[in-house]
Scaffold this motif. Sequence first.
Motif, short mmCIF file in Angstrom:
data_model
loop_
_atom_site.label_atom_id
_atom_site.label_comp_id
_atom_site.label_asym_id
_atom_site.label_seq_id
_atom_site.Cartn_x
_atom_site.Cartn_y
_atom_site.Cartn_z
N UNK A 59 0.86 -1.18 0.00
CA UNK A 59 0.00 0.00 0.00
C UNK A 59 0.89 1.23 0.00
N UNK A 60 0.50 2.25 -0.76
CA UNK A 60 1.21 3.53 -0.76
C UNK A 60 0.20 4.61 -0.39
N UNK A 61 0.55 5.43 0.61
CA UNK A 61 -0.37 6.47 1.08
C UNK A 61 0.28 7.83 0.92
N UNK A 62 -0.58 8.85 0.78
CA UNK A 62 -0.07 10.19 0.54
C UNK A 62 -0.70 11.27 1.38
N UNK A 79 2.79 -3.97 3.87
CA UNK A 79 3.90 -3.02 3.85
C UNK A 79 3.34 -1.69 3.37
N UNK A 80 3.20 -0.74 4.29
CA UNK A 80 2.63 0.57 4.00
C UNK A 80 3.78 1.55 3.78
N UNK A 81 3.78 2.22 2.63
CA UNK A 81 4.82 3.20 2.35
C UNK A 81 4.24 4.60 2.37
N UNK A 82 4.93 5.48 3.08
CA UNK A 82 4.54 6.89 3.16
C UNK A 82 5.23 7.67 2.06
N UNK A 83 4.44 8.37 1.26
CA UNK A 83 5.04 9.33 0.33
C UNK A 83 5.57 10.52 1.12
N UNK A 84 6.51 11.28 0.58
CA UNK A 84 6.94 12.52 1.23
C UNK A 84 5.75 13.46 1.42
N UNK A 85 5.73 14.18 2.53
CA UNK A 85 4.66 15.12 2.81
C UNK A 85 4.36 15.18 4.29
N UNK A 86 3.40 16.03 4.66
CA UNK A 86 2.99 16.24 6.04
C UNK A 86 1.69 15.47 6.28
N UNK A 87 1.70 14.62 7.30
CA UNK A 87 0.54 13.84 7.69
C UNK A 87 0.07 14.37 9.04
N UNK A 110 11.41 12.93 5.12
CA UNK A 110 10.48 13.92 4.56
C UNK A 110 9.04 13.45 4.62
N UNK A 111 8.80 12.27 5.16
CA UNK A 111 7.44 11.79 5.47
C UNK A 111 7.20 12.10 6.94
N UNK A 112 6.39 13.13 7.22
CA UNK A 112 6.36 13.73 8.55
C UNK A 112 4.98 13.55 9.17
N UNK A 113 4.92 12.83 10.29
CA UNK A 113 3.70 12.73 11.08
C UNK A 113 3.70 13.89 12.07
N UNK A 114 2.75 14.79 11.92
CA UNK A 114 2.71 16.02 12.71
C UNK A 114 1.46 16.00 13.58
#
Length: 346
Positions: A59-62, A79-87, A110-114
């Motif tokens: 899975x790829x999430x954005x 296997x979950x992949x985070x795209x770059x960006x603010x989550x 650069x994949x940021x859980x905020x």
Amino acid sequence: MKVDIKLAMGLVGSLVMATGVWLGGAGGTELTGLQLVSAPTPLVVPNGPGKVRCPQPTKIVGNANELQRAISSARAGDVIRLRPGIYRGRFVAQKSGSRQQPIYLCGTPTSVLDGGGVKKGYGFHLNKASFWRLVGFTVRNSQKGVMGDRTIGSTIQGLTVYNIGDEAIHLRNFSSANIVQYNKIYNTGLRRAKFGEGVYLGSAKSNWNQASGGRMDQSNNNLVRGNAIRATAEAIDIKEGTSGGRIIGNVFDGSVMGGDQVNDSWVDVKGNNYLIEGNSGKKTVMDGFQTHEIIDGWGTGNVFRKNLINLAGGRGVGINDTVGGNTIACSNKVIGGPLLKKGSCS
């Protein structure tokens, strides 16, 4: 008025070239009200063995909604992949993988859980969710960074955890046989400096009613390896009731420590039968390492060896064994003070 370090250095450098005179000292440079503020030494995460590699994603999430849906529906082997960006949000995992098929959540810095603020909430919560692999992303702006409750066999690796209200990574409530490795941790304790630990294992006796149903929080056999930590409280706090863990090859920067009078060492050992080996640290308020007996019979049976301790002005000793019954090897090395307050190494 404080200015950006690079800008200030450029201004000062121009004046030095023009006049041949350096106007400041080690603590900074002041030019007609302009103050140069020294930047902290960059944290460097050590290289080492045992790193997890993320498989090809299933899975790829954005964005935040996609991420929480993927976490909520996760099954063993995902296997979950985070795209770059603010989550933006506080994310909770409640499904477990298996020993043979863990669940992966992988990203880059650069994949940021905020989490939206340092006063409440967990950036990522393993809530009775076992056999996870959290790899490579950033967690910031929450009261606590990564929290594990009753997680077994999980790995927290290569995260950047910063701008946190209290502690950065916490394993509690019978969280055992986990690995916390090669993470970069800094800017903790922004809500309460005295609670700004880097890695926290178990729970204080005073919190057992809330954290572990009134029972001794036996969060045992956890490995903390190769992390780089600059924290306002202890870099690693090992609580009473925990045992059998390993604290291996971590790097401690004590330059911002001192959120409370009790926060005066990089590592507090209140548990039993830990191996504390090959760690290095620089600058402390008092000691490099301490043992404490909070409960009768605890804080003992621990082994300290091959640690490199630079007190850098700390007023204490390399390893302050206040309990006894611990092994302090002569392979520990200290700069700036004695190894022990009393007795001799072995």
